[in-house]
Enzyme design. Structure first.
Site, PDB file in Angstrom:
ATOM      1  N   SER A   1       0.863  -1.129  -0.097  1.00  0.00           N
ATOM      2  CA  SER A   1      -0.060   0.078  -0.039  1.00  0.00           C
ATOM      3  C   SER A   1       0.684   1.362   0.073  1.00  0.00           C
ATOM      4  O   SER A   1       1.946   1.258   0.382  1.00  0.00           O
ATOM      5  CB  SER A   1      -0.782   0.044   1.180  1.00  0.00           C
ATOM      6  OG  SER A   1      -1.417   1.193   1.512  1.00  0.00           O
ATOM      7  N   HIS A   2       0.289   2.157  -0.441  1.00  0.00           N
ATOM      8  CA  HIS A   2       1.001   3.622  -0.349  1.00  0.00           C
ATOM      9  C   HIS A   2       1.019   3.998   1.329  1.00  0.00           C
ATOM     10  O   HIS A   2       2.046   5.027   1.442  1.00  0.00           O
ATOM     11  CB  HIS A   2       0.096   4.782  -0.673  1.00  0.00           C
ATOM     12  CG  HIS A   2       0.205   5.064  -2.098  1.00  0.00           C
ATOM     13  ND1 HIS A   2       0.182   3.789  -3.137  1.00  0.00           N
ATOM     14  CD2 HIS A   2       0.762   5.968  -2.755  1.00  0.00           C
ATOM     15  CE1 HIS A   2       0.448   4.531  -4.237  1.00  0.00           C
ATOM     16  NE2 HIS A   2       0.560   5.625  -4.458  1.00  0.00           N
ATOM     17  N   SER A   3       0.395   3.359   2.236  1.00  0.00           N
ATOM     18  CA  SER A   3       0.607   3.784   3.501  1.00  0.00           C
ATOM     19  C   SER A   3       0.844   2.522   4.405  1.00  0.00           C
ATOM     20  O   SER A   3       0.273   1.301   4.036  1.00  0.00           O
ATOM     21  CB  SER A   3      -0.921   4.192   3.949  1.00  0.00           C
ATOM     22  OG  SER A   3      -1.305   3.997   5.289  1.00  0.00           O
TER      23      SER A   3
ATOM     24  N   GLY B   1       3.788   6.482  -0.004  1.00  0.00           N
ATOM     25  CA  GLY B   1       4.479   6.207  -1.311  1.00  0.00           C
ATOM     26  C   GLY B   1       4.789   4.826  -1.209  1.00  0.00           C
ATOM     27  O   GLY B   1       4.235   3.938  -0.487  1.00  0.00           O
TER      28      GLY B   1
ATOM     29  N   LEU C   1      -2.943   1.312  -5.152  1.00  0.00           N
ATOM     30  CA  LEU C   1      -2.956   2.029  -6.407  1.00  0.00           C
ATOM     31  C   LEU C   1      -1.726   2.770  -6.839  1.00  0.00           C
ATOM     32  O   LEU C   1      -0.839   2.721  -6.282  1.00  0.00           O
ATOM     33  CB  LEU C   1      -4.215   3.097  -5.916  1.00  0.00           C
ATOM     34  CG  LEU C   1      -3.930   3.665  -4.876  1.00  0.00           C
ATOM     35  CD1 LEU C   1      -3.286   4.999  -4.660  1.00  0.00           C
ATOM     36  CD2 LEU C   1      -5.439   3.857  -4.216  1.00  0.00           C
TER      37      LEU C   1
END
Lengths: 137, 205
Positions: free
Chosen positions: A14-16, A51, A76
């Protein structure tokens, strides 16, 4: 033999960091009691920001690799592109690593449940991808 | 470009000049990205290319292909945003296409870059006109194949391509969520792609 030998490993990208870790916790929790397939979260950047980090992804993949393949689920944007780029061009990921096209949360649950039941990589990917078919209205 | 040997030293120079250009233009890239993206393109590219310049300086590879592969690897591992895998794939695939030769011809470089740009299009599922880096990269590669075939012509074509993204509506990435509101802004990725081709022309001088 290490724990989980013969089971497909799952990596959640994930981005997080908190999102990846929480989804991992949710999926393992819903997989039910007893033993589950190895699951690792690779969220955010190494300094804790938002990121995608190819290093965290590669490290997570190595951690869960038991020789039966590794399924990577992504949220995403750069998470998708980074994993695709690593698989297409790189040598950072273990042999048998595969990007699974699935909704992140629902797919993670399906992947962990099926992998924990001993499903092969292709079957894990199918189970996760089928989560797209569950409509909500 | 005639007279310039396209050897490993040239490719290191290209990457070093690119790093300086990205560093110089970082604020501008971030400003463009704050209009239609998440305002990190300048700092992401700055961090990535600084890492590229450093690794090429400390461990200079022996062939043009190896230079681009090493640069691409650094970008994928240090950028942290979508531009990392996209530029990383551009350089890695181009580098692989150049093979093991210690020096390449301009034709080989053009075909290598074309393979790299095609790989970017495939990775992003994008086509020219989507308001992405491809809108600078494809015109640049086409200019290399044109009558003059010079790096200056490629740099010029990339710059024109970047400017031509202003009236386009974004169809890929975060900017695409903005729909028509993405119109009227220059694409940050196309802008940084133009910087890379300007650096290629400068490295050949």
């Amino acid at each position: 033999m290490s724990e989980g030998a013969g089971l497909v490993g799952i990596v959640l990208v994930s981005h997080s960091g908190p999102v990846a870790e929480s989804v991992a916790e949710l999926a393992v929790g819903l997989a039910g009691g007893g033993f589950t397939a190895p699951v690792a979260a690779a969220g955010g950047t190494p300094d804790g920001g938002l990121g995608t980090s190819s290093e965290l992804i590669a490290e997570a993949a190595r951690t869960v690799d038991r020789g039966a393949g590794v399924a990577l689920l992504v949220d995403l944007g750069s998470a998708v592109l980074t994993v695709k780029a690593l698989i297409a061009e790189g040598d950072e990921l273990p042999e048998g690593a595969r990007l699974v096209d699935a909704p992140f949360v629902e797919g993670a649950v399906a992947a962990v449940v099926s992998a924990s039941a001993g499903a092969e990589l292709a079957a894990v990917a199918t189970a996760a991808g089928e989560a797209y078919g569950y409509r909500k209205e | 470009m005639s007279g310039t040997a396209l050897d490993a030293a040239f490719f290191v120079r290209w990457m070093t000049v690119s790093s300086a250009a990205v560093d110089r233009e970082a604020d501008h890239l971030t400003e463009l990205d704050s209009a239609i993206g998440d305002a990190d393109h300048g700092s992401n590219m700055q961090r990535g290319f600084a890492a590229v310049a450093k690794v090429l300086e400390t461990e200079p590879p022996a062939t043009p292909g190896a230079v681009l592969i090493a640069a691409g690897r650094q970008l994928i591992s240090t950028v942290g945003g979508a531009s990392g895998p996209l530029y990383g794939t551009l350089l890695r695939r181009s580098g692989k296409a150049l093979g093991e030769a210690s020096e390449v011809t301009a034709d080989q470089l053009r075909e290598g870059l074309r393979a790299g740009v095609d790989a970017v299009a495939q990775l992003g599922g994008s086509a020219p006109g989507d308001k992405t880096m491809l809108d600078a990269l494809y015109p640049a590669v086409e200019a290399l194949a044109g009558a003059s075939g010079s790096f200056d012509a490629a740099a010029d074509a990339a710059q024109k391509g970047a400017l031509a993204t202003v009236p386009l509506q974004a169809r890929k990435g975060r900017a695409s969520y903005l729909g028509e509101r993405s119109v009227g802004h220059q694409d940050p990725g196309a802008t940084s792609s133009a910087l890379l081709f300007a650096a290629l022309a400068e490295a050949a001088k």
